[in-house]
Design a protein around this motif. Structure first.
Motif, PDB file in Angstrom:
ATOM      1  N   UNK A 269     -76.235   4.271  20.263  1.00 30.81           N
ATOM      2  CA  UNK A 269     -77.694   4.777  19.629  1.00 30.81           C
ATOM      3  C   UNK A 269     -78.200   5.852  20.379  1.00 30.81           C
ATOM      4  N   UNK A 270     -78.205   6.090  21.581  1.00 32.93           N
ATOM      5  CA  UNK A 270     -78.830   7.081  22.437  1.00 32.93           C
ATOM      6  C   UNK A 270     -78.426   8.572  21.990  1.00 32.93           C
TER       7      UNK A 270
ATOM      8  N   UNK B  82     -84.429   8.874  19.109  1.00 29.19           N
ATOM      9  CA  UNK B  82     -84.871   9.896  20.108  1.00 29.19           C
ATOM     10  C   UNK B  82     -84.026  11.051  20.678  1.00 29.19           C
ATOM     11  N   UNK B  83     -83.065  11.074  20.510  1.00 27.85           N
ATOM     12  CA  UNK B  83     -81.853  11.924  21.127  1.00 27.85           C
ATOM     13  C   UNK B  83     -82.154  13.489  20.177  1.00 27.85           C
TER      14      UNK B  83
ATOM     15  N   UNK C 214     -77.263  15.851  14.211  1.00 32.27           N
ATOM     16  CA  UNK C 214     -76.711  14.801  13.070  1.00 32.27           C
ATOM     17  C   UNK C 214     -77.747  14.524  11.919  1.00 32.27           C
ATOM     18  N   UNK C 215     -78.052  15.835  11.094  1.00 31.92           N
ATOM     19  CA  UNK C 215     -79.001  15.836  10.228  1.00 31.92           C
ATOM     20  C   UNK C 215     -78.912  14.663   9.178  1.00 31.92           C
TER      21      UNK C 215
ATOM     22  N   UNK D 136     -77.370  -1.904  19.767  1.00 33.20           N
ATOM     23  CA  UNK D 136     -76.570  -0.960  18.901  1.00 33.20           C
ATOM     24  C   UNK D 136     -77.453  -0.431  17.841  1.00 33.20           C
ATOM     25  N   UNK D 137     -77.198   0.622  17.230  1.00 31.98           N
ATOM     26  CA  UNK D 137     -77.996   0.997  16.180  1.00 31.98           C
ATOM     27  C   UNK D 137     -77.685   0.294  14.743  1.00 31.98           C
TER      28      UNK D 137
END
Length: 494
Positions: free
Chosen positions: A13-14, A20-21, A26-27, A299-300
């Protein structure tokens, strides 16, 4: 009612802009903020790949009793329950483990399924002369998979031919044919961004990566980063970033289809992963080997529920993978099985607020979090625990064929979840994940003061509380009695 689940594999997820990355392009993931709830405290439970997928079927943690196995005969499968209740369930996947002994029985629980070939070491393209490849790969992790992957790549040169693209094509085909039909569940599952980080050149160009030259910098071994140059670690990270961008592009194709077919009014959408992946954090690459810091465990998760009256953009509720099958069954107004420990999510919150989340690897550390503290409890005894299963053909066959000392096999008592049947108790089995979690002992982190988990704390009062939480959870899960001794815990009253 309709539902779509999109499952990525090993998605950290980071590396998502949603969390916040600022490095990853990754639009389409960013589009999710318009409609989806982002969960910040979602944790895996049973790791890695197949144990996590068993949870996506059963809504129940399984790493206390067995490690990596086929779906058990007594398991309640969410897709199968939907199927038996008049909901057509379809799986589009490129996940090769389903076609191995230890992945038996998962895809067949769906009404229909499609498989895109060619990920990792999927044995799909035959080449008899591989001596030079075998010599090149002999000192790397899983050399047989690397040899086959080098062959597979020759058949995936253009974006349209990559297994991930084909898998999403199959999902889109299902939507074209069924968007007007009621009562279906579509599960689109891709092996990406799991290693190897094999990505079409158009996405690698976003990060100014040199033209791909095989597996040199896109397939990290599971290991400590000691002895590696920072350029190597950075290379792995950038290759993974490119693959996340590829995942984002395919995700966008599904979101576009939702718009085109007007599915937002009655279709739930879940976007999830099984676990994360180390890309140099805490001095590790990969997963399974080191402690399950948040890069792997936290995890996301994104959820769109058309029933929600207010758009909850962010949720801090403590959620786990086991809650997703419960959420889907609840969406279709189907009663949850008694053995399901997960509970439905609605309006950004779990139906029954979770006080703790426990997660881990069979025979490794048992981990517990309450959302602020994370406690990692290492085994206190040598060796590995016994496994309990009816579906141990994979690792049993491996032992028989290897000529090693045989397992000890006995019948256990029935467990609360085995529907009256005793299980095979398998001793002397070890663990082929080569985990080093035991070596780290017990660790306690305060995520409020140390969100990166760089500085373990000493707090006897907190440790006692977390130990008790683990023991109570184990009792609730009907853990084998010897497992309490294995982790140095007192048996709690259930």
């Amino acid at each position: 009612m309709k539902a779509i689940m999109i499952t990525f594999d090993s998605l950290n997820r980071r590396l998502l802009p949603n969390y916040g990355c600022k490095e990853v392009i990754a639009p389409e993931f960013e589009r999710l903020k318009q409609r989806f709830t982002r969960f910040d405290c979602c944790y895996a439970a049973s790791l890695p790949c197949i144990p996590a997928r068993r949870e996506l079927h059963t809504g129940r943690e399984n790493f206390l009793h067995c490690r990596w196995a086929a779906l058990e005969p007594f398991d309640d499968s969410m897709p199968e329950i939907l199927k038996y209740n008049g909901i057509h369930t379809h799986l589009a996947t490129d996940h090769t483990h389903y076609w191995e002994d230890e992945g038996f029985g998962y895809h067949t629980r769906y009404s229909t399924f499609q498989f895109s070939r060619g990920q990792e070491g999927d044995p799909v393209y035959g080449k008899a002369d591989t001596l030079s490849l075998e010599e090149e790969m002999k000192d790397r992790r899983v050399p047989h998979l690397r040899v086959q992957d080098a062959i597979n790549r020759q058949n995936a040169q253009e974006t349209a031919s990559f297994p991930q693209t084909v898998t999403f094509d199959q999902g889109l085909e299902f939507l074209r044919e069924n968007h007007d039909s009621p009562n279906w569940f579509l599960h689109i599952e891709t092996f990406d961004p799991h290693e190897p980080f094999h990505t079409p050149e158009e996405f690698r160009c976003l990060y100014h990566l040199p033209r791909s030259e095989g597996q040199a910098f896109d397939w990290p071994d599971y290991r400590r980063t000691d002895g590696l140059f920072q350029e190597q670690i950075d290379g792995y990270r950038r290759e993974n970033m490119a693959l996340v961008s590829f995942c984002s592009w395919n995700l966008g194709r599904i979101l576009d289809a939702m718009d085109t077919y007007g599915l937002w009014q009655d279709t739930m959408v879940v976007i999830n992963t099984d676990h994360g992946f180390f890309l140099g954090e805490h001095g590790w690459l990969g997963k399974n080997t080191g402690p399950y810091y948040n890069e792997v465990a936290n995890i996301p998760l994104f959820l769109y529920d058309p029933r929600d009256t207010v758009h909850i953009k962010e949720s801090r509720d403590l959620i786990q993978t086991v809650d997703l099958p419960a959420t889907l069954l609840d969406f279709f107004h189907i009663k949850l099985p008694e053995n399901m420990t997960g509970r439905p999510i609605r309006n950004g919150k779990r139906e029954e607020p979770r006080k703790i989340a426990c997660f881990g690897l069979f025979g490794g550390q048992i981990n517990c979090t309450d959302g602020r503290f994370v406690y990692m409890r290492a085994p206190q005894k040598p060796g590995f625990p016994d496994a309990y299963t009816m579906a141990g053909q994979h690792f049993m066959r491996r032992r028989v064929q290897s000529g090693k000392d045989p397992y000890t096999l006995t019948l256990s008592r029935p467990f609360s979840f085995s529907k009256g049947y005793p299980l095979i108790r398998i001793g002397n089995m070890g663990n082929d994940f080569q985990t080093a979690q035991r070596e780290y002992g017990n660790l306690l982190f305060d995520l409020k003061q140390d969100p990166e988990q760089n500085h373990p704390i000493h707090s006897p009062e907190t440790e006692i509380r977390m130990k008790q939480s683990i023991a109570e959870w184990m009792a609730k899960m009907d853990a084998p009695e010897e497992l309490f001794d294995y982790y140095g815990l007192e048996i709690a009253q259930n």
